[in-house]
Design an enzyme around this catalytic site. Structure first.
Site, PDB file in Angstrom:
ATOM      1  N   GLY A  46       0.832  -1.201   0.000  1.00 22.51           N
ATOM      2  CA  GLY A  46       0.000   0.000   0.000  1.00 22.51           C
ATOM      3  C   GLY A  46       0.863   1.246   0.000  1.00 22.51           C
ATOM      4  N   GLN A  51       3.366   9.935   0.702  1.00 22.79           N
ATOM      5  CA  GLN A  51       4.629   9.202   0.882  1.00 22.79           C
ATOM      6  C   GLN A  51       5.607   9.458  -0.263  1.00 22.79           C
ATOM      7  OE1 GLN A  51       2.422   5.342   1.970  1.00 22.79           O
ATOM      8  NE2 GLN A  51       4.342   5.172   3.102  1.00 22.79           N
ATOM      9  N   CYS A  94       5.538  -0.098   7.245  1.00 27.62           N
ATOM     10  CA  CYS A  94       5.243   1.063   6.401  1.00 27.62           C
ATOM     11  C   CYS A  94       6.484   1.396   5.583  1.00 27.62           C
ATOM     12  CB  CYS A  94       4.867   2.238   7.298  1.00 27.62           C
ATOM     13  SG  CYS A  94       4.490   3.751   6.394  1.00 27.62           S
ATOM     14  N   LEU A  95       6.289   1.703   4.294  1.00 27.22           N
ATOM     15  CA  LEU A  95       7.440   2.038   3.449  1.00 27.22           C
ATOM     16  C   LEU A  95       8.145   3.305   3.932  1.00 27.22           C
ATOM     17  CD1 LEU A  95       5.993   1.191  -0.085  1.00 27.22           C
ATOM     18  CD2 LEU A  95       7.664  -0.116   1.243  1.00 27.22           C
ATOM     19  N   HIS A 136      -4.712   1.913   7.462  1.00 28.98           N
ATOM     20  CA  HIS A 136      -3.324   2.396   7.579  1.00 28.98           C
ATOM     21  C   HIS A 136      -3.063   3.489   6.528  1.00 28.98           C
ATOM     22  CE1 HIS A 136       1.203   1.599   7.849  1.00 28.98           C
ATOM     23  NE2 HIS A 136       1.076   2.333   6.760  1.00 28.98           N
ATOM     24  N   GLU A 137      -3.458   3.219   5.274  1.00 26.24           N
ATOM     25  CA  GLU A 137      -3.207   4.193   4.199  1.00 26.24           C
ATOM     26  C   GLU A 137      -4.043   5.448   4.405  1.00 26.24           C
ATOM     27  OE1 GLU A 137      -0.655   3.735   2.541  1.00 26.24           O
ATOM     28  OE2 GLU A 137      -0.440   1.601   2.974  1.00 26.24           O
ATOM     29  N   HIS A 140      -2.482   7.973   6.609  1.00 30.68           N
ATOM     30  CA  HIS A 140      -1.463   8.816   5.966  1.00 30.68           C
ATOM     31  C   HIS A 140      -2.078  10.119   5.451  1.00 30.68           C
ATOM     32  CE1 HIS A 140       2.221   6.483   6.008  1.00 30.68           C
ATOM     33  NE2 HIS A 140       1.623   5.403   5.513  1.00 30.68           N
TER      34      HIS A 140
HETATM   35 NI    NI Z   1       2.398   3.433   5.579  1.00 31.15          NI
END
Ligand code: NI
Length: 174
Positions: A46, A51, A94-95, A136-137, A140
């Site tokens: 995701g 990000q 998370c990236l 989660h996304e 962000h």
């Molecule tokens: Ni994330």
């Protein structure tokens, strides 16, 4: 399509609230395509636009062929219209927080209204990992990271580890 650089914490950009997308036009589709390629290359399941430094309410998700045979999911201007009273604890990563993982408690199921790749408003009922991933996304988009759901002690530990890893990486390339 292009692979975009992913912003990692700590970074003030990850704390901003993203703005609504007016309409999913070719420019937004280009962004969604680039985000998808960036996410696949990372690799991740995701990614939210912030990000890659773009404060727009756009998300891409692909849990893989077995879990999500219909292919990638593009969520623009998503809104949770219902969430279950039951909660679920699942390990998240998370990236933007490379190599960091922790258990996070969230509603186990959500129903989400969103605009798709073709600018059509749709609704999806998500459970299991998709529910976790969407929530989660969507965090962000509000400038919230999964570590913000943890105790201050756990959060600080992860943030310190990230700062240390970044310092070491800078020395390594200097
Ligand atoms: Ni994330």
């Amino acid at each position: 399509m292009a692979i975009l650089p992913i912003i990692t914490a700590p970074n003030a950009k990850l704390k901003v609230t993203s703005e609504k997308v007016k309409s999913v036009d070719d420019g937004v589709r280009q962004l969604l395509d680039d985000m998808l390629e960036t996410m696949y290359a990372a690799p991740g399941i995701g990614l939210a636009a912030i990000q890659v430094g773009i404060p727009r309410r756009a998300i891409v998700i692909d849990l893989g062929r077995e879990t999500q045979p219909e292919g990638p999911l593009f969520l623009v201007n998503p809104e949770i219209v219902w969430s279950s009273e039951e909660f679920l604890e699942r390990e998240e990563g998370c990236l933007s927080l490379p190599d960091q993982y922790a258990d996070v408690v969230r509603p186990s199921e959500v129903r989400v209204s969103y605009v798709d790749y073709d600018n059509v408003r749709r609704e999806i009922h998500a459970c299991e990992i998709l529910s976790t991933c969407i929530q989660h996304e969507m965090d962000h988009l509000e400038g919230i990271l999964f570590v913000d759901h943890l105790s201050a002690v756990k959060r600080n530990m992860i943030v310190r580890k990230l700062a240390k890893a970044r310092k070491q990486a800078q020395y390594a390339t200097a």
